[in-house]
Design a protein around this motif. Structure first.
Motif, PDB file in Angstrom:
ATOM      1  N   GLN A  68       0.840  -1.195   0.000  1.00 57.43           N
ATOM      2  CA  GLN A  68       0.000   0.000   0.000  1.00 57.43           C
ATOM      3  C   GLN A  68       0.881   1.254   0.000  1.00 57.43           C
ATOM      4  N   LEU A 122       1.445   3.023   3.403  1.00 56.00           N
ATOM      5  CA  LEU A 122       2.354   2.291   4.291  1.00 56.00           C
ATOM      6  C   LEU A 122       3.782   2.384   3.795  1.00 56.00           C
ATOM      7  N   SER A 156      -5.301   8.374   1.882  1.00 55.22           N
ATOM      8  CA  SER A 156      -4.080   8.483   1.078  1.00 55.22           C
ATOM      9  C   SER A 156      -4.302   9.417  -0.105  1.00 55.22           C
ATOM     10  N   GLY A 182      -7.751  -3.632   1.543  1.00 51.02           N
ATOM     11  CA  GLY A 182      -6.467  -3.166   2.044  1.00 51.02           C
ATOM     12  C   GLY A 182      -5.369  -4.175   1.773  1.00 51.02           C
ATOM     13  N   ASP A 218      -5.315  -1.100   7.689  1.00 49.08           N
ATOM     14  CA  ASP A 218      -5.383  -0.131   6.596  1.00 49.08           C
ATOM     15  C   ASP A 218      -6.751  -0.173   5.921  1.00 49.08           C
TER      16      ASP A 218
END
Length: 655
Positions: free
Chosen positions: A81, A84, A196, A397, A457
């Motif tokens: 991701q 992350l 994000s 996620g 997430d």
């Protein structure tokens, strides 16, 4: 660690790195998880050596072969991701920063066609890197921050060097345009999780206001920034929440109407909700309730729903809508537009959710992810509004939980009161109850399912509920024991609901993995779902199905659970299958010219689509109603032959 710039230094470090890779490869033959510390330390030296990033780029295959990424999340690049990755790069320990940097060099090689990785396509790799660069735009907009400069072992310089290398290869001059295109592509799918995306837009905003950066022709970027930070006249200058609240108190009726209309337009145009928007709703509620309809951008259906359930809606605004939960405004608007509250159990379930006392476990989990700006129940209630309003916006996620996530989507769309019951159990009791073939089962005492660690997430509902669902799904598989067909045949109707078809077909023999009557499999699918061959019967309820995902070169990536939503003609009179893919991004290139569309072919927000023949070529299992099967022999032989050719030319090459 000093920045090195001599050929001798690079030659020395490169030779040492090659030797370390060789030792790591040998160690993998002896130990299950050998130390990678030596190789990662030398990689850090190479990154800041002149020419070192290019040398590492040339050694991507060698790094993979030596096992640099083995036994870690980086071994499966498709699940990584961007948000992350930013944390790993900017805040991670030295070894974490190094392996993340090496992974992104690997993805650059994949994106440029220099290296093939079976787990991720070139398009996916490019999209990932574009998002990572968006989240690191502050390195483009100015010098390193104090936090970056002070990181030990030159980690700040490592990240900056990597970022400049990525920009040099992916196009420095068009980075904003590429980022805007990527953000708009993601927003077209209307995801629930937008943190994000909002971070990327925040970084773009900094670039737009930096006089050192050429931002000519970036109207698309400015539109996104306005939608988030200044969609109305009252907040155009992004004054801050406190100042905006003061301005609201002084606005007359004309100004309030303009504010409400502008917020609604920006929200529905982009799927983004400004943190100022909840402040307006909270101001209007109780003062100008008539303008709440305008601020939510409701049609006649939405207005009727709100007026019938005004007390509940007002309470939801009071309890769930704050700047920190602003996206739930969009969820509430769409929930009303769908008329979901006209199902009495859903309205009652929401009243229960408002008053629900959360368990200590659920509270701690929510607090650890969403912070303490509000009590955990606020974030969970906001998540409920988002999920019920956007059933196709939920994503799995960085977690192998596609089976559970398609359940959340189907229940939110088709059985919202059941979803609310499951969530009440999970959030209040830390337990979810179910049955399998008459036997009661509880999630409480079960071991972890496919997801060995809690998902962090994901949206609030997934955060609380998915671990329980994952365990229940695995337990149903265990209770099946040994059977003569794919276990999903028995699990799915019990797990998802009565509407899952009792009939079941799988493309391959479960024992050999070889294709089994592939011609009959395709004809059966068409006779059940293609309107031309099933008596023009529409798909009544979403149906779980299994596909085989391939990369852009049509090579096997793996099996994946999706939901088949509908089959219909598009505007060009081409028959298409419309489906929900829970993998966070439905726009994928599966090779052989098969590219999943997310817009432009009649897709609703959150749907992906393919011409039905292309979809069938990647289909692996499907459910159907055995009492509603059309004429299998009416399916044209040339259509079946084309699908077989596509299937055998990709994932079923050995079948």
């Amino acid at each position: 660690m000093k920045l090195e710039d001599t050929d001798e230094t690079l030659d020395r470090v490169t030779a040492a790195f090659d030797a370390a890779l060789a030792r790591l490869a040998q160690a993998h033959q002896i130990e299950p998880k050998p130390s990678k510390e030596e190789a990662l330390a030398l990689a850090r030296e190479m990154i800041i050596a002149s020419g070192g990033l290019g040398a590492l780029h040339a050694r991507v295959a060698a790094m993979e072969a030596a096992g640099v990424f083995a036994d870690s999340d980086w071994d499966r690049p498709a699940i990584l991701q961007p948000a992350l990755a930013v944390r790993s790069l900017r805040q991670g320990e030295p070894d974490i920063t190094a392996i993340e940097a090496l992974s992104e060099i690997r993805l650059l090689a994949v994106a440029l066609g220099d290296y093939f990785h079976p787990g991720i396509s070139a398009e996916q790799a490019r999209n990932f890197l574009t998002q990572v660069m968006a989240l690191n735009l502050d390195l483009l907009a100015g010098p390193m921050s104090e936090a970056d400069r002070e990181r030990p072992q030159a980690l700040g310089k490592i990240v900056q060097a990597l970022y400049q290398y990525l920009l040099a290869h992916l196009g420095y001059e068009s980075i904003l345009e590429s980022l805007v295109d990527e953000i708009q592509r993601l927003l077209a799918q209307r995801p629930i999780q937008t943190d994000s995306i909002k971070q990327m837009i925040s970084q773009i905003a900094q670039c737009l206001f930096d006089p050192e950066i050429d931002t000519a022709g970036t109207e698309g970027a400015a539109r996104l920034v306005r939608a988030l930070f200044g969609p109305t006249a009252g907040c155009r200058d992004d004054p801050g929440l406190e100042v905006y609240a003061q301005r609201l108190a002084a606005m007359d009726e004309t100004a309030l109407i303009e504010e409400a209309s502008s917020f609604a337009q920006a929200m529905h145009d982009t799927g983004l909700v400004s943190p100022y928007h909840p402040l307006l709703l909270r101001h209007l509620r109780g003062r100008r309730d008539d303008l709440v309809l305008v601020a939510l951008g409701l049609s006649g259906t939405g207005c009727d729903t709100l007026l019938c359930y005004q007390e509940l809606v007002h309470r939801l605004i009071d309890e769930a809508l704050f700047p920190e939960t602003s996206q739930a405004v969009y969820g509430l608007a769409l929930l009303l537009e769908r008329g979901a509250l006209f199902s009495v159990p859903i309205a009652s379930g929401l009243w229960r959710q408002i008053r629900l006392t959360l368990s200590a476990e659920a509270s701690d989990t929510l607090r650890s992810v969403f912070g303490e700006a509000h009590p955990p129940r606020v974030f969970l209630l906001a998540g409920v509004l988002s999920l019920l309003g956007q059933p196709l916006g939920v994503g799995q996620g960085n977690n192998p939980t596609c089976q559970s996530v398609i359940g959340l989507s189907m229940w939110a769309d088709n059985d919202g009161d059941y979803l609310l019951q499951l969530l009440a159990w999970a959030a209040r009791d830390n337990e979810v109850l179910s049955r399998f073939e008459g036997e009661p089962i509880s999630s409480k005492s079960l071991e972890a399912g496919l997801a060995k660690a809690p998902p962090l997430d994901v949206d609030p509902v997934s955060l609380v509920l998915i671990p329980h669902l994952d365990r229940l799904y695995m337990e149903m598989g265990r209770l099946c024991g040994e059977r003569d067909d794919d276990l999903h045949r028995w699990i799915n109707p019990e797990f998802y609901g009565w509407w899952v078809g009792q009939g079941f077909r799988v493309a391959a023999d479960i024992h050999t993995g070889k294709l089994d009557d592939y011609d009959g499999f395709i004809r059966h699918f068409y006779a059940c779902y293609h309107p031309f061959y099933n008596g023009n019967m529409p798909l009544i309820h979403p149906q779980p199905a299994g596909i085989v995902v391939t990369d852009s070169a049509a090579r096997l990536v793996g099996r994946h659970a999706i939901t088949l939503l509908r089959v219909a003609l598009d505007a060009s009179n081409e028959m298409r299958a419309y489906f929900f893919n829970p993998n966070n991004d439905s726009g994928q290139d599966w090779g052989q010219g098969i590219i999943c569309a997310i817009q432009g072919n009649g897709e609703r927000h959150g749907e992906a689509s393919l011409p039905i023949a292309e979809f069938a070529s990647r289909l692996y299992v499907f459910h159907y109603d055995p009492l509603e099967v059309g004429d299998r022999q009416a399916v044209p032989a040339d259509e079946v032959a084309r699908i077989i050719e596509l299937g055998k030319g990709s994932w079923a090459a050995d079948g």
